[in-house]
Design an enzyme around this catalytic site. Structure first.
Site, mmCIF file in Angstrom:
data_model
loop_
_atom_site.group_PDB
_atom_site.id
_atom_site.type_symbol
_atom_site.label_atom_id
_atom_site.label_comp_id
_atom_site.label_asym_id
_atom_site.label_seq_id
_atom_site.Cartn_x
_atom_site.Cartn_y
_atom_site.Cartn_z
ATOM 1 N N SER A 124 9.645 -8.747 7.177
ATOM 2 C CA SER A 124 8.616 -8.906 6.320
ATOM 3 C C SER A 124 7.305 -9.305 7.027
ATOM 4 C CB SER A 124 8.943 -10.119 5.340
ATOM 5 O OG SER A 124 8.176 -10.569 4.376
ATOM 6 N N TYR A 148 12.958 -19.025 3.676
ATOM 7 C CA TYR A 148 13.194 -17.473 3.678
ATOM 8 C C TYR A 148 12.231 -16.846 5.044
ATOM 9 C CZ TYR A 148 12.152 -12.572 2.685
ATOM 10 O OH TYR A 148 12.012 -11.279 2.631
ATOM 11 N N LYS A 152 13.422 -14.600 8.246
ATOM 12 C CA LYS A 152 13.312 -13.532 9.056
ATOM 13 C C LYS A 152 12.765 -13.531 10.439
ATOM 14 C CE LYS A 152 13.987 -10.927 5.446
ATOM 15 N NZ LYS A 152 15.176 -9.936 5.592
HETATM 16 P P1 NAD Z 1 17.796 -6.886 -3.229
HETATM 17 O O1 NAD Z 1 18.147 -8.241 -3.381
HETATM 18 O O2 NAD Z 1 17.471 -5.743 -3.958
HETATM 19 O O3 NAD Z 1 18.792 -6.018 -1.915
HETATM 20 C C1 NAD Z 1 19.671 -6.954 -1.023
HETATM 21 C C2 NAD Z 1 20.931 -6.611 -1.284
HETATM 22 O O4 NAD Z 1 21.489 -7.441 -0.196
HETATM 23 C C3 NAD Z 1 21.551 -6.919 -2.618
HETATM 24 O O5 NAD Z 1 21.915 -5.620 -2.973
HETATM 25 C C4 NAD Z 1 22.531 -8.091 -2.340
HETATM 26 O O6 NAD Z 1 23.480 -8.135 -3.267
HETATM 27 C C5 NAD Z 1 22.934 -7.654 -0.756
HETATM 28 N N1 NAD Z 1 23.352 -8.894 -0.095
HETATM 29 C C6 NAD Z 1 22.622 -10.189 0.216
HETATM 30 N N2 NAD Z 1 23.437 -10.898 0.979
HETATM 31 C C7 NAD Z 1 24.656 -10.142 1.208
HETATM 32 C C8 NAD Z 1 25.567 -10.518 2.122
HETATM 33 N N3 NAD Z 1 25.804 -11.719 2.791
HETATM 34 N N4 NAD Z 1 26.445 -9.610 2.463
HETATM 35 C C9 NAD Z 1 26.528 -8.297 1.689
HETATM 36 N N5 NAD Z 1 25.390 -8.118 0.929
HETATM 37 C C10 NAD Z 1 24.330 -9.024 0.795
HETATM 38 O O7 NAD Z 1 16.326 -6.976 -1.983
HETATM 39 P P2 NAD Z 1 15.346 -5.865 -1.630
HETATM 40 O O8 NAD Z 1 14.189 -6.088 -2.355
HETATM 41 O O9 NAD Z 1 16.048 -4.508 -1.601
HETATM 42 O O10 NAD Z 1 15.233 -6.250 -0.150
HETATM 43 C C11 NAD Z 1 16.057 -5.702 1.154
HETATM 44 C C12 NAD Z 1 15.556 -6.520 2.136
HETATM 45 O O11 NAD Z 1 14.175 -6.451 2.385
HETATM 46 C C13 NAD Z 1 15.923 -8.037 2.178
HETATM 47 O O12 NAD Z 1 16.237 -8.233 3.653
HETATM 48 C C14 NAD Z 1 14.490 -8.706 1.986
HETATM 49 O O13 NAD Z 1 14.463 -9.896 2.579
HETATM 50 C C15 NAD Z 1 13.650 -7.720 2.863
HETATM 51 N N6 NAD Z 1 12.311 -7.636 2.269
HETATM 52 C C16 NAD Z 1 11.991 -7.228 0.962
HETATM 53 C C17 NAD Z 1 10.825 -7.434 0.437
HETATM 54 C C18 NAD Z 1 10.451 -7.168 -1.124
HETATM 55 O O14 NAD Z 1 9.270 -7.571 -1.446
HETATM 56 N N7 NAD Z 1 11.491 -6.855 -1.850
HETATM 57 C C19 NAD Z 1 9.720 -7.578 1.240
HETATM 58 C C20 NAD Z 1 9.860 -7.828 2.482
HETATM 59 C C21 NAD Z 1 11.197 -7.842 2.945
HETATM 60 C C1 UD1 Z 2 5.686 -13.048 -1.757
HETATM 61 C C2 UD1 Z 2 6.322 -14.003 -0.869
HETATM 62 C C3 UD1 Z 2 6.514 -13.476 0.536
HETATM 63 C C4 UD1 Z 2 7.490 -12.139 0.390
HETATM 64 C C5 UD1 Z 2 6.931 -11.335 -0.746
HETATM 65 C C6 UD1 Z 2 7.832 -10.109 -0.880
HETATM 66 C C7 UD1 Z 2 5.479 -16.394 -1.687
HETATM 67 C C8 UD1 Z 2 4.469 -17.256 -1.141
HETATM 68 N N1 UD1 Z 2 5.116 -15.210 -0.424
HETATM 69 O O1 UD1 Z 2 4.705 -12.440 -1.321
HETATM 70 O O2 UD1 Z 2 7.068 -14.557 1.398
HETATM 71 O O3 UD1 Z 2 7.800 -11.505 1.573
HETATM 72 O O4 UD1 Z 2 6.782 -12.084 -1.916
HETATM 73 O O5 UD1 Z 2 9.051 -10.785 -1.590
HETATM 74 O O6 UD1 Z 2 6.266 -16.482 -2.526
HETATM 75 N N2 UD1 Z 2 0.907 -13.636 -8.406
HETATM 76 C C9 UD1 Z 2 0.274 -14.060 -9.527
HETATM 77 N N3 UD1 Z 2 1.200 -14.256 -10.656
HETATM 78 C C10 UD1 Z 2 2.503 -13.953 -10.554
HETATM 79 C C11 UD1 Z 2 2.993 -13.589 -9.249
HETATM 80 C C12 UD1 Z 2 1.974 -13.328 -8.262
HETATM 81 O O7 UD1 Z 2 -1.032 -14.116 -9.680
HETATM 82 O O8 UD1 Z 2 3.213 -14.258 -11.499
HETATM 83 C C13 UD1 Z 2 -0.221 -13.214 -7.314
HETATM 84 C C14 UD1 Z 2 0.328 -13.938 -5.981
HETATM 85 O O9 UD1 Z 2 -0.492 -15.235 -6.104
HETATM 86 C C15 UD1 Z 2 -0.498 -12.949 -4.932
HETATM 87 C C16 UD1 Z 2 -0.100 -11.820 -5.631
HETATM 88 O O10 UD1 Z 2 0.123 -11.764 -6.897
HETATM 89 O O11 UD1 Z 2 -1.760 -13.032 -4.869
HETATM 90 C C17 UD1 Z 2 1.349 -11.091 -5.043
HETATM 91 O O12 UD1 Z 2 2.466 -12.058 -5.385
HETATM 92 P P1 UD1 Z 2 3.900 -11.718 -4.723
HETATM 93 O O13 UD1 Z 2 4.360 -10.228 -5.528
HETATM 94 O O14 UD1 Z 2 4.785 -12.820 -5.235
HETATM 95 O O15 UD1 Z 2 3.795 -11.301 -3.349
HETATM 96 P P2 UD1 Z 2 3.478 -12.069 -2.173
HETATM 97 O O16 UD1 Z 2 2.776 -13.572 -2.510
HETATM 98 O O17 UD1 Z 2 2.567 -11.376 -1.100
#
Ligand code: NAD
Ligand code: UD1
Length: 336
Positions: A124, A148, A152
């Site tokens: 991330s 979190y 990572k």
């Molecule tokens: P998500 O929660 O939709 O998907 C993660 C999946 O992993 C889920 O289906 C959950 O049931 C499964 N899981 C969790 N723990 C587990 C375990 N111990 N064993 C087996 N399955 C398990 O999340 P996502 O948004 O699809 O994210 C996927 C990955 O990307 C995660 O590692 C997340 O941290 C990373 N990531 C997501 C974002 C985002 O904004 N969505 C941003 C940066 C990184």
């Molecule tokens: C957040 C996490 C980051 C994670 C990412 C994806 C925090 C501080 N950071 O990032 O670690 O990797 O999500 O899961 O939580 N915002 C509003 N109102 C809301 C929600 C968000 O104004 O209800 C604003 C936030 O202040 C930010 C932007 O929208 O400026 C995006 O927010 P968000 O979607 O939560 O993502 P990040 O903060 O970038």
């Protein structure tokens, strides 16, 4: 040969499975369904005509994972499984360290036993911490401000050390910026539990009438309109980046971190305006105090993905919001 997709029933995993199927690859999904349901498997089948092999298991359960590797011929692992809510991670840090760090170590140990040494890991942009100035470049120093983010970063360090210890390992860390959007069919999308923490699911639930009002966290940042700027990336572009990363594993030695973003920043108010335009819905919002831990501007330098993976984002903000809205309006209560 199959690809093992941990967390494959989740948001990014399910979109990646669709793209892998479109590319005629075989997949095996392992997920413990802690944050997803098997409904996404039905939807993947509706989109692609193929149903993924699914095993309900926890990556921490080495016996179950050994069974997976015994019964399937796995060539590489795309490792999505993990817990991802920043706020929750400050309340139950041990669950985050157990799932995300210990779970990954257990998975890596089983992979080593079966001599499967290719991995694409979901990292991330959070690993860039608070001090670096955007555009964020892969060579910048990393840090974390919450459990979190620590998980990572710790897994990144583990994977760098592992690749250094044994040249047979080939690992790509994809540092995602802000994934949003949904498949253009409207059949799969983000389905958060409870009240969403992230901006897009919150805005779309306001637009569909499930939530009353958006809180905009701060309008006094040093940005074009004072609200936070982020690099939003369409989840299908992100899914395709995984496809390209898997094929690049064969040509890349060691462990390589690669940003997956567009290189462009969009403010909260720009998102709200675009969402209003696309949905025709009203999106009431109020300006609230800054959210602790937030920074003004985060966007990627996205060149390395182009150089190493021949990947770049193809979908623009309109596509992201149109697809988010199609998913949300067709599925006002998610998969339920
Ligand atoms: P998500 O929660 O939709 O998907 C993660 C999946 O992993 C889920 O289906 C959950 O049931 C499964 N899981 C969790 N723990 C587990 C375990 N111990 N064993 C087996 N399955 C398990 O999340 P996502 O948004 O699809 O994210 C996927 C990955 O990307 C995660 O590692 C997340 O941290 C990373 N990531 C997501 C974002 C985002 O904004 N969505 C941003 C940066 C990184
Ligand atoms: C957040 C996490 C980051 C994670 C990412 C994806 C925090 C501080 N950071 O990032 O670690 O990797 O999500 O899961 O939580 N915002 C509003 N109102 C809301 C929600 C968000 O104004 O209800 C604003 C936030 O202040 C930010 C932007 O929208 O400026 C995006 O927010 P968000 O979607 O939560 O993502 P990040 O903060 O970038």
């Amino acid at each position: 040969m199959s690809l093992l997709i941990t967390g494959g029933t989740g948001y990014i995993g399910s979109h990646t499975v669709v793209e892998l199927f479109n590319d005629n690859q075989d997949v095996v999904i392992v997920d413990n369904l802690v944050n997803s349901s098997t409904n996404s498997l039905d939807r993947i089948e509706q989109i692609t005509g193929k149903r993924p092999t699914f095993i309900e298991a926890d990556i921490c359960d080495k016996a179950a994972m050994r069974k997976v590797f015994t019964e399937h011929d796995i060539s590489a692992v795309i490792h999505f499984a993990g817990l991802k809510a920043v706020g929750e991670s400050t309340q139950i840090p041990l669950s985050y360290y157990h799932n995300n760090v210990a779970g990954t170590v257990a998975l890596l140990e089983v992979m080593t036993e079966f001599n499967v040494k290719n991995m694409v890991f979901s990292s991330s942009a959070t690993v860039y911490g608070e001090s670096n100035v955007s555009p964020l470049v892969e060579t910048m120093p990393t840090s974390a401000t919450n459990p979190y983010g620590q998980t990572k970063l710790m897994v990144e360090h583990i994977l760098f050390d592992l690749a250094k210890s044994d040249p047979q390992w080939s690992i790509i860390l994809l540092r995602y910026f802000n994934p949003i959007g949904a498949h253009s069919s409207g059949l799969i999308g983000e389905n958060p539990n409870g009240i969403p923490n992230n901006l897009l699911p919150f805005v779309s639930q306001v637009a569909v009438g499930r939530l009353a009002q958006l809180q905009v966290y701060g309008n006094d940042y040093d940005t074009l309109d004072g609200t936070g700027v982020r690099d939003y990336i369409h989840v299908v572009d992100l899914a395709i980046a995984h496809l390209k990363a898997v094929s690049a594993l064969a040509n890349l030695e060691g462990c390589t971190a690669i940003n997956i973003g567009t290189g462009n920043g969009t403010s909260v108010l720009q998102i709200v305006d675009k969402f209003k335009e696309v949905s025709g819905a009203d999106i009431p919002f109020k300006i609230s105090p800054r959210r602790p831990g937030d920074i003004a501007t985060v966007f990627a330098e996205a060149k390395l993905a182009n150089t190493l993976l021949a990947w770049q984002a193809e979908r623009n903000l309109d596509d992201m919001i149109i697809d988010t809205w199609r998913w949300q309006s067709q599925n006002p209560n998610g998969f339920e």
